[in-house]
Design a protein around this motif. Structure first.
Motif, PDB file in Angstrom:
ATOM      1  N   GLN A 152       0.815  -1.216   0.000  1.00  0.00           N
ATOM      2  CA  GLN A 152       0.000   0.000   0.000  1.00  0.00           C
ATOM      3  C   GLN A 152       0.858   1.280   0.000  1.00  0.00           C
ATOM      4  O   GLN A 152       0.556   2.250   0.694  1.00  0.00           O
ATOM      5  CB  GLN A 152      -0.957   0.003   1.201  1.00  0.00           C
ATOM      6  N   VAL A 153       1.914   1.239  -0.783  1.00  0.00           N
ATOM      7  CA  VAL A 153       2.739   2.431  -0.960  1.00  0.00           C
ATOM      8  C   VAL A 153       2.014   3.372  -1.910  1.00  0.00           C
ATOM      9  O   VAL A 153       1.614   2.968  -3.009  1.00  0.00           O
ATOM     10  CB  VAL A 153       4.120   2.070  -1.521  1.00  0.00           C
ATOM     11  N   PRO A 154       1.793   4.601  -1.534  1.00  0.00           N
ATOM     12  CA  PRO A 154       1.038   5.517  -2.413  1.00  0.00           C
ATOM     13  C   PRO A 154       1.785   5.768  -3.719  1.00  0.00           C
ATOM     14  O   PRO A 154       3.003   5.922  -3.740  1.00  0.00           O
ATOM     15  CB  PRO A 154       0.913   6.791  -1.580  1.00  0.00           C
ATOM     16  N   SER A 155       1.029   5.776  -4.809  1.00  0.00           N
ATOM     17  CA  SER A 155       1.642   6.030  -6.104  1.00  0.00           C
ATOM     18  C   SER A 155       2.052   7.491  -6.211  1.00  0.00           C
ATOM     19  O   SER A 155       1.538   8.359  -5.494  1.00  0.00           O
ATOM     20  CB  SER A 155       0.665   5.686  -7.231  1.00  0.00           C
ATOM     21  N   SER A 159       6.517   6.702  -4.261  1.00  0.00           N
ATOM     22  CA  SER A 159       6.952   5.427  -4.844  1.00  0.00           C
ATOM     23  C   SER A 159       8.263   5.579  -5.599  1.00  0.00           C
ATOM     24  O   SER A 159       9.164   4.728  -5.490  1.00  0.00           O
ATOM     25  CB  SER A 159       5.866   4.894  -5.790  1.00  0.00           C
ATOM     26  N   THR A 236       3.187   6.090 -11.551  1.00  0.00           N
ATOM     27  CA  THR A 236       2.622   7.429 -11.445  1.00  0.00           C
ATOM     28  C   THR A 236       1.583   7.618 -12.542  1.00  0.00           C
ATOM     29  O   THR A 236       1.373   6.745 -13.394  1.00  0.00           O
ATOM     30  CB  THR A 236       3.699   8.520 -11.575  1.00  0.00           C
ATOM     31  N   ASN A 240       0.322  13.127 -11.118  1.00  0.00           N
ATOM     32  CA  ASN A 240       1.308  13.128 -10.038  1.00  0.00           C
ATOM     33  C   ASN A 240       2.668  12.600 -10.480  1.00  0.00           C
ATOM     34  O   ASN A 240       3.487  12.231  -9.645  1.00  0.00           O
ATOM     35  CB  ASN A 240       0.806  12.310  -8.851  1.00  0.00           C
TER      36      ASN A 240
END
Length: 295
Positions: A152-155, A159, A236, A240
């Motif tokens: 659950q690493v945010p894009s 990342s 990405t 972002n």
């Protein structure tokens, strides 16, 4: 009374201007300069096309007029490219600076331990770390994406910072290990005699003399992270992502291609790395040579 006369100096042979040795020297130097000049022209041809096309209007920026100067010089392409790319340029700076610093610091610590504080199996560990340099990114991209989703690493930029830091460790470890091999053993032993442990020796003694290698590593990591496109595509989006994603969207986002805006955007995207090499280029070469000879 006898007078002594000094021996006459040997005759000086004056070689005529058209002698074979001077001709060979002159022709050889001319050949080297000619090759250098030809290489410079070949390298600058794409830059010339990029630059003049960025100042052409929509109708003027046509493939049939690739080499011609603009009929009307305009800055509208640069303004549009800056408006489109400026948010992603700032996101890229936020990504490459911490990624380069973290990978450089971790690589320096690994290189110091593997060169001066050896442990059983240190060479095996070093070899396994170097394997990361030879694994193609494409071969692990799908499992890596699944891993990042599972964790659950945010894009986005977060990342990319994690990925570029991890994938930069092998090359940074190699560079720092080779450099620390040249550090005199007496310096490390003196720190041990004074009671300094491994961390104190690293931060107080070794780290201050590691500037040449840090310059090399930071330039290398900065350039690699800035120019990356593969990680950006997978981790990405256009909202972002870094400047490479925005530049790709700028070049392919319209039915009628505006070559002038695309060329101005390419120059904007490449300007930071170009400035880094211009400012720190001589330190980069000196840092590479610093670890090439073992003292």
């Amino acid at each position: 009374m006898t007078t002594s006369t000094a021996p006459a100096p040997p005759p000086v042979t004056v070689r005529p201007k058209g002698s074979p040795s001077r001709s060979r020297f002159g022709y050889g130097r001319m050949l080297r300069y000619g090759i250098l000049l030809f290489s410079l022209v070949v390298v600058l041809i794409p830059v010339y096309v990029l630059l003049i096309t960025s100042f052409k209007g929509m109708g003027d920026a046509d493939p049939s007029r690739t080499w011609a100067l603009p009929q009307t010089w305009t800055m509208a392409n640069w303004q549009e490219a800056w408006t489109t790319l400026s948010p992603s340029l700032w996101r890229t700076v936020q990504m490459v600076v911490p990624a380069a610093l973290l990978s450089a610091l971790l690589g320096s610590m690994n290189g110091f331990v593997l060169s001066r504080w050896r442990f059983p199996g240190a060479n095996i560990v070093f070899t396994l770390i170097l394997f990361g340099m030879f694994i193609p990114y494409q071969a692990v991209m799908i499992p890596l994406l699944q891993l990042m989703l599972t964790l659950q690493v945010p894009s986005g930029i977060v990342s990319l910072i994690i990925l570029h830091t991890i994938y930069g460790i092998p090359i940074t470890t190699l560079i720092f290990r080779n450099y620390y091999e040249t550090v005199p053993h007496e310096l490390i032993e003196a720190a041990k005699v004074d009671g300094a442990g491994m961390l104190r020796t690293f931060f107080s003694v070794v780290l201050p003399i590691s500037i040449p290698s840090f310059v090399v590593v930071l330039i290398w990591q900065f350039t690699s992270a800035w120019n990356d496109f593969l990680f950006a595509v997978f981790f990405t989006s256009s909202q972002n992502g870094p400047v490479t994603m925005a530049l790709n969207n700028l070049a392919n986002g319209a039915m009628l291609q505006n070559y002038g805006v695309s060329m101005a955007g390419a120059l904007f995207a490449s300007l930071p790395t170009l400035l880094v090499y211009i400012v720190l280029g001589r330190f980069f070469v000196g840092g590479l040579m610093a670890g090439s000879v073992k003292s």
